[in-house]
Scaffold this motif. Structure first.
Motif, short mmCIF file in Angstrom:
data_model
loop_
_atom_site.label_atom_id
_atom_site.label_comp_id
_atom_site.label_asym_id
_atom_site.label_seq_id
_atom_site.Cartn_x
_atom_site.Cartn_y
_atom_site.Cartn_z
N ARG A 49 0.83 -1.21 0.00
CA ARG A 49 0.00 0.00 0.00
C ARG A 49 0.86 1.26 0.00
O ARG A 49 0.54 2.26 -0.62
N ASP A 50 1.99 1.20 0.70
CA ASP A 50 2.89 2.36 0.76
C ASP A 50 3.84 2.39 -0.43
O ASP A 50 4.21 3.47 -0.92
N LEU A 51 4.25 1.22 -0.91
CA LEU A 51 5.28 1.16 -1.94
C LEU A 51 4.76 1.33 -3.36
O LEU A 51 5.47 1.86 -4.22
N CYS A 52 3.56 0.88 -3.61
CA CYS A 52 3.10 0.72 -4.99
C CYS A 52 2.35 1.94 -5.52
O CYS A 52 1.65 2.62 -4.77
N ASN A 100 6.16 -1.51 -15.05
CA ASN A 100 7.24 -2.05 -15.87
C ASN A 100 7.10 -3.56 -15.96
O ASN A 100 6.34 -4.19 -15.21
N LEU A 101 7.83 -4.15 -16.90
CA LEU A 101 7.70 -5.58 -17.17
C LEU A 101 8.07 -6.43 -15.97
O LEU A 101 7.42 -7.44 -15.69
N ILE A 142 6.19 -10.21 -11.74
CA ILE A 142 6.04 -10.56 -10.32
C ILE A 142 4.58 -10.89 -10.01
O ILE A 142 4.28 -11.87 -9.33
N LEU A 143 3.69 -10.07 -10.52
CA LEU A 143 2.26 -10.31 -10.30
C LEU A 143 1.82 -11.63 -10.92
O LEU A 143 1.10 -12.41 -10.30
N ARG A 172 -3.05 -2.49 -17.03
CA ARG A 172 -2.23 -3.47 -16.32
C ARG A 172 -2.91 -4.83 -16.27
O ARG A 172 -4.13 -4.91 -16.28
N TYR A 173 -2.09 -5.86 -16.18
CA TYR A 173 -2.62 -7.16 -15.79
C TYR A 173 -2.68 -7.18 -14.27
O TYR A 173 -1.73 -6.80 -13.58
N SER A 174 -3.79 -7.65 -13.75
CA SER A 174 -4.02 -7.76 -12.31
C SER A 174 -4.76 -9.08 -12.10
O SER A 174 -5.05 -9.80 -13.05
#
Length: 346
Positions: A86-89, A121-122, A127-128, A167-169
């Motif tokens: 939540r803080d980083l993204c 970024n890729l 990662i997701l 984005r892919y999510s």
């Protein structure tokens, strides 16, 4: 496992709907497909990106097109969630709450979590995808697992001050839906001790977490990245733990991921077993479903066209190391007896 492929254009909204009678879409139907959901979420992007939302919900609209050409455009609300992400993204994980109205087709989905890539970024996109594939692996060995659905989401700014973000999510099934199909209920009081958990299922969770090298979970202190379910049987109720959030695992190997500080390892790729006093024999029993799914696991990884060949080779080799450990008695003794912790404490 169906091959996950990149498809351009509109892939359809959620599920195919009958042309003559459009019925509300259930969670069971939504998560029964592996096809990619193509949707648009329109909201105040500045409020999200600049972290002005806090713990309050924010209004949004979700729109998509069904395979028979019927347009869906409905009011929803979204909440930011997560701790470190939540803080980083840029766009953190969120929860989307569907609203019941006269013409709503999505209200039966009630409330779903969305996991977003941390950055545009890729590397973070992969990662997701890797975390999504871990959920699919766990689905393959037990029905007591949260289902997921991959999505291609266009985030559109309702104030037209920012360009759309595509984005892919992926969506995660709500724990109440898992409880419903498992004839169980979620335990609101999470103070569940290991001794009253279903032992076989506990062993499966512990060994799976070891397989993917995830130390970011725990049972003590009200649980960490774990949900608890109890079967409704009055005669012999069973307690189960349901794992989620695998982005700090070694199989994902995200650049922001760190192992649990108290266990003394420096990298998330170093496997470390959280022991609840299991014997080697118990773990070998728990290993059988994972052994049977080995080729399927490799297929889940290698049939995913949203990952580069290099990343797929990395994941496959890392997974292969787990099977090498399980096939070697000296390695089993080292990881499960000599080098382990008495219980998973976050």
């Amino acid at each position: 496992m169906k091959k996950i492929v990149f498809l351009s254009g509109i892939l359809g909204c959620l599920v195919m709907l009958p042309a003559m009678a459009q019925k509300p879409i259930s969670s069971q139907k939504f998560f029964s497909s592996d096809s990619i959901v193509d949707i648009t979420i329109t909201t105040d992007l500045n409020a999200i990106i600049r972290k002005k939302v806090g713990d309050d919900s924010i209004a949004a609209r979700i729109s998509c097109t069904s395979l028979d050409g019927i347009a869906i455009n409905e009011e929803v609300s979204i909440l930011m969630r997560g701790n470190s992400r939540r803080d980083l993204c840029k766009i953190p994980p969120m929860r989307i709450n569907f609203i019941k109205t006269k013409n709503s087709e999505l209200y039966k989905l009630k409330s779903l979590k969305i996991v977003n890539p941390c950055e545009d970024n890729l590397s973070f996109q992969e990662i997701l995808i890797k975390e999504y594939l871990i959920y699919k692996m766990y689905n393959a060995i037990t029905d007591l697992s949260l289902k997921v659905r991959l999505a291609r989401i266009t985030y559109k700014d309702s104030l037209d001050k920012r360009k759309p973000i595509i984005r892919y999510s992926f969506f995660i099934e709500d724990i109440d839906e898992l409880a419903k199909r498992s004839d169980a209920k979620e335990l609101n009081n999470k103070k569940v001790v290991a001794g009253i958990l279903n032992r076989d299922q506990l062993n499966t969770v512990s060994l799976f977490q070891f397989m993917i090298a995830n130390t970011d979970w725990g049972i003590s202190n009200d649980g960490h990245n774990i949900k608890f379910l109890r079967t409704k049987s009055k005669k012999d109720p069973l307690n189960y733990l349901i794992p989620y959030d695998f982005d700090h695992s070694g199989l994902v190997n995200a650049p922001y991921a760190e192992p649990t500080m108290s266990i003394g390892i420096e990298s998330v790729t170093t496997r470390y077993f959280f022991s609840i006093g299991q014997s080697i024999d118990e773990l070998l029993v728990a290993f059988e479903p994972m052994k049977a799914q080995k080729e399927n696991f490799m297929g889940i990884i290698n049939n995913c066209d949203l990952l580069s060949q290099y990343v797929k080779k990395q994941m496959s080799r890392y997974l292969e190391l787990f099977y090498d450990i399980m096939d070697n008695q000296n390695d089993r003794d080292y990881y499960f007896i000599k080098k382990n912790r008495s219980e998973p404490i976050p």
